[in-house]
Enzyme design. Structure first.
Site, PDB file in Angstrom:
ATOM      1  N   ALA A  97       0.565  -1.120  -0.001  1.00 63.87           N
ATOM      2  CA  ALA A  97      -0.090  -0.076  -0.150  1.00 63.87           C
ATOM      3  C   ALA A  97       0.859   1.161  -0.004  1.00 63.87           C
ATOM      4  CB  ALA A  97      -0.946  -0.083   1.187  1.00 63.87           C
ATOM      5  N   ASN A  98       1.954   1.465   0.862  1.00 63.73           N
ATOM      6  CA  ASN A  98       2.883   2.453   0.879  1.00 63.73           C
ATOM      7  C   ASN A  98       3.344   2.692  -0.562  1.00 63.73           C
ATOM      8  OD1 ASN A  98       2.345   3.120   3.476  1.00 63.73           O
ATOM      9  ND2 ASN A  98       4.197   1.936   4.128  1.00 63.73           N
ATOM     10  N   ASP A  99       3.828   1.608  -1.197  1.00 63.37           N
ATOM     11  CA  ASP A  99       4.228   1.691  -2.651  1.00 63.37           C
ATOM     12  C   ASP A  99       3.185   2.359  -3.595  1.00 63.37           C
ATOM     13  OD1 ASP A  99       6.715   0.594  -1.967  1.00 63.37           O
ATOM     14  OD2 ASP A  99       6.116  -1.498  -2.465  1.00 63.37           O
ATOM     15  N   GLU A 100       1.793   2.098  -3.028  1.00 65.98           N
ATOM     16  CA  GLU A 100       1.025   2.879  -4.171  1.00 65.98           C
ATOM     17  C   GLU A 100       0.507   4.111  -3.456  1.00 65.98           C
ATOM     18  OE1 GLU A 100       0.325   1.891  -7.060  1.00 65.98           O
ATOM     19  OE2 GLU A 100       1.822   0.458  -7.011  1.00 65.98           O
ATOM     20  N   CYS A 101       1.275   4.692  -2.768  1.00 64.40           N
ATOM     21  CA  CYS A 101       0.973   5.795  -1.881  1.00 64.40           C
ATOM     22  C   CYS A 101      -0.238   5.769  -1.040  1.00 64.40           C
ATOM     23  CB  CYS A 101       0.880   7.170  -2.785  1.00 64.40           C
ATOM     24  SG  CYS A 101       2.400   7.256  -3.853  1.00 64.40           S
TER      25      CYS A 101
END
Length: 430
Positions: free
Chosen positions: A365-369
């Protein structure tokens, strides 16, 4: 010698059970190992900024339930060091520190005390206080000119604390706290279940640990409401108006309906409340439980969170910014309970598997902001409580706050996890 079987979580595995480390290998993760494997997939760049410069009895009416642990018992864990390179993929790569002691430099790095009281408070607590904070001090001065912080102590059991101690001058001349360290204002009257978003300003009796505090979603913004929490009972934060006058008035309303006050005390309470109403009305403060600004904020809440006050994160036009944790609250609590109440290290290690899966999803999720998922999971873990969960919390919350630009909260949660206490005496100035 036969090579070890590789742990499926590799360098991102946070389990420190000796048998697990003996049985499984944990190779270091390469910085961008899947960039080469998927050259066609464009990744969103996430830059984690460095934190900003450090600037940190209503008696039995509120219930008698005691916390599960004795007063003074601490849950503490030293958080991990974190890489601040772009990309969130490696945020579980580094192991937690073994040493629970605070660094000597941290003890020496104390905020200054400028003459301007508002700036003084901001440097010590990392947030600004709203107008009603100072106006309520003036109201209490009219009741007790020498010690406004005690204006409600004798008859109602309320005492002004936290940032109010700066107005009262209680910080002057204090070099060490009862632990022998310099006062850490980020921990000053920070109760066990108080998340970084919640700042205590009024305390009640020590048995129930009922207290009032300002709640704000972003440290750069003014509070969205004043809430109450009874730490002896639960992590629940209950909104009580958008200013301290409303919160005190609504709390006293509840007391007047109770049978815990005799006629003499009720008369004093009614007199105090009438004066409070007159002062609040003269300053045009709402005394309602729910105001328009609070209702507007409710529309922005993306999830309730375990503490009940909800969570707000910025979303773009495509709703990027938050994705929900893919488990129902009841199931999450079962997972957390299994880890906290595990009878052995090996059993706890096994129970950690389910949470590790969720942490991996947060990484994606962090990788996708979608930074809100890590914030939600971290806050729920914190609100559930328990020292065995602190390592996971220390991986999730500081990074989530940094990704959201809420660097002050990252500092607060790291300090709190180092010295998180169930005690009722949380003054850093004694």
């Amino acid at each position: 010698m036969a090579s070890k079987q590789q742990c499926k979580y590799g360098a991102k595995c946070y389990r420190k059970n000796e048998q697990h480390l003996k049985d499984y290998g944990h190779p270091k993760q390469k910085a961008h190992e899947d960039d080469d494997e998927q050259p066609a997939k464009k990744k969103k760049k996430i830059v984690v900024e460095e934190p900003k410069q450090k600037l940190t009895t209503i008696s039995d009416f509120f219930g008698k339930k005691k916390p599960n642990e004795k007063d003074g018992e601490k849950d503490s864990d030293e958080g991990p060091s974190r890489s601040t390179s772009s990309g969130a993929a490696g945020f579980l790569d580094e192991s937690p520190k073994e040493d629970d002691e605070e660094s000597p430099n941290e003890d020496d790095d104390q905020p200054s005390s400028p003459e301007d009281v508002k700036e003084n408070i901001k440097r010590k607590f990392l947030v600004e206080m709203p107008h009603d904070f100072y106006d309520f001090w003036e109201f209490c001065k009219s009741k007790n000119s020498k010690h406004p912080e005690d204006a409600m102590s004798k008859d109602f059991g309320f005492q002004l604390v936290g940032p109010y101690d700066i107005l009262a001058g209680k910080h002057k001349g204090v070099k060490k706290n009862r632990g022998g360290k310099r006062p850490n204002f980020l921990l000053h009257w920070r109760y066990y279940y108080d998340p970084p978003e919640f700042q205590t300003i009024v305390k009640s009796d020590d048995k129930n640990m009922y207290h009032l505090g300002y709640f704000r979603d972003d440290p750069a913004e003014l509070p969205v409401f004043v809430g109450s929490n009874k730490t002896a009972d639960s992590c629940i934060i209950s909104p009580k108006g958008d200013n301290i006058f409303a919160a005190i008035k609504l709390t006293l309303d509840e007391c007047l309906k109770s049978k815990n006050f005799d006629a003499v005390k009720k008369k004093k309470l009614q007199s105090f409340q009438e004066d409070l109403k007159d002062f609040a009305n003269s300053k045009k403060y709402s005394l309602d439980m729910k105001t328009k600004s609070m209702k507007d904020r409710d529309k922005k809440v993306v999830c309730k969170t375990f503490h009940g006050a909800g969570m707000v994160v910025p979303l773009d036009e495509n709703e990027v910014g938050y994705r929900e944790v893919p488990e129902e609250p009841a199931d999450l609590k079962k997972m957390f309970k299994a880890v906290v109440e595990a009878k052995s290290e090996s059993d706890r290690d096994k129970k950690m598997e389910a949470i590790q899966e969720l942490v991996t999803l947060v990484q994606f999720a962090n990788d996708e902001c979608d930074y809100g998922e890590g914030l939600e999971l971290g806050l729920d873990l914190f609100s559930y409580g328990g020292e065995p969960l602190h390592t996971i919390i220390s991986h999730l919350l500081p990074l989530a706050y940094q990704l959201l630009g809420r660097h002050e909260y990252s500092q607060i949660i790291e300090a709190h996890l180092k010295r998180r206490s169930r005690s009722a005496n949380l003054s850093e100035l004694e």
